[in-house]
Write an enzyme that holds these catalytic residues in place. Sequence first.
Site, PDB file in Angstrom:
ATOM      1  N   ASP A 156      28.396 117.792 -50.771  1.00 15.52           N
ATOM      2  CA  ASP A 156      27.622 118.910 -51.330  1.00 15.52           C
ATOM      3  C   ASP A 156      27.595 120.070 -50.330  1.00 15.52           C
ATOM      4  OD1 ASP A 156      26.259 119.668 -53.570  1.00 15.52           O
ATOM      5  OD2 ASP A 156      24.468 118.457 -53.176  1.00 15.52           O
ATOM      6  N   GLU A 174      21.888 119.288 -64.653  1.00 15.58           N
ATOM      7  CA  GLU A 174      20.634 118.673 -64.181  1.00 15.58           C
ATOM      8  C   GLU A 174      19.429 119.211 -64.954  1.00 15.58           C
ATOM      9  OE1 GLU A 174      19.996 118.547 -59.941  1.00 15.58           O
ATOM     10  OE2 GLU A 174      17.936 117.836 -60.179  1.00 15.58           O
TER      11      GLU A 174
HETATM   12  O1  KIV Z   1      22.003 116.619 -54.063  1.00 14.43           O
HETATM   13  C1  KIV Z   1      21.992 115.834 -55.028  1.00 14.43           C
HETATM   14  O2  KIV Z   1      21.568 114.682 -54.934  1.00 14.43           O
HETATM   15  C2  KIV Z   1      22.523 116.305 -56.297  1.00 14.43           C
HETATM   16  C3  KIV Z   1      22.472 115.374 -57.462  1.00 14.43           C
HETATM   17  C4  KIV Z   1      21.124 115.369 -58.032  1.00 14.43           C
HETATM   18  C5  KIV Z   1      23.504 115.716 -58.473  1.00 14.43           C
HETATM   19  O3  KIV Z   1      22.949 117.415 -56.379  1.00 14.43           O
END
Ligand code: KIV
Length: 294
Positions: A92, A191
């Site tokens: 991420d 989400e």
């Molecule tokens: O950071 C995270 O855990 C997420 C998920 C909720 C998809 O973006």
Amino acid sequence: MSSTPQPDGRRVTLTKLAEMRALGEPIVMVTAYDHPSAKIVEAAGIDVVLVGDSAANVVLGYADTVPVTVDELLMLSAAVRRGLRSPMLVGDLPFGSYEASDAQAIATAHRFVKEAGCDAVKLEGGGTSAARARAIARAGVPVMGHVGLTPQTATSLGGYRAQGRTAEKARHVLDGALALQAAGCFSIVFEAIPSEVTDLIMEHMEIPVIGIGAGPSTDGQVLVFHDLLGLNEAFKPKFVKRYAELHREMVRGVSEYAAEVRTRRFPGPEHSYGIAPEEIERLQGMLISDAVRW
Ligand code: KIV
């Protein structure tokens, strides 16, 4: 569970995910933030593993996802990488690491691939994020988008609440998803949006959509590791289903350990090392003769 888990240890690829979508085989995604959790999700046959910026609040103790840094997520992602063989690993991009320019977004994405071994990256938002997603994808890194509730910008969305609950707002979510799809994202997370809105948007999607609090019609589902296992007792949003109550079990285990240390029931003979009696006798002999010298 989906039938994908690659028994031969082959990595889940972008092609595999597209095939699963086409075949209507649900895609299973979960977060992981360290080596032991990576080994657990590997053993469970998960398809996609996300080192989410949710690490910020879930494992690093921040109040929200905003403060977590690229370096912190890279360290966690590399640990997860070392525990995975077949699932696809998505890193991420944290807040502030991709918004400023295409060049910044590409440089950060490349770090996730080169330094942590991620197969892909994820970023949040539709509008300008679509341009960043396009730049990253063109620079050779597969990108997953994320629309609906996007925690990095939760303040401007009015807090941590479901999105798309009016026709205009639902239209905004649809526009974001379409922009990310057109930008070349291989997949998108939806989400916290109403199921009926998801159903409508799904009619326009040609890439795998992974839902969290977005109802059953997406191509797959994602949950946070600690949420689904009940590791954080205080946190239980509507969209989480707990499949275990590990917090309770872990407190029980640690309390029992503490009680046994305090009552000297631990360690027992089975946890202690031995020495041959003749060696102890020799040692005692040595100590006696040393004592004479002292
Ligand atoms: O950071 C995270 O855990 C997420 C998920 C909720 C998809 O973006």
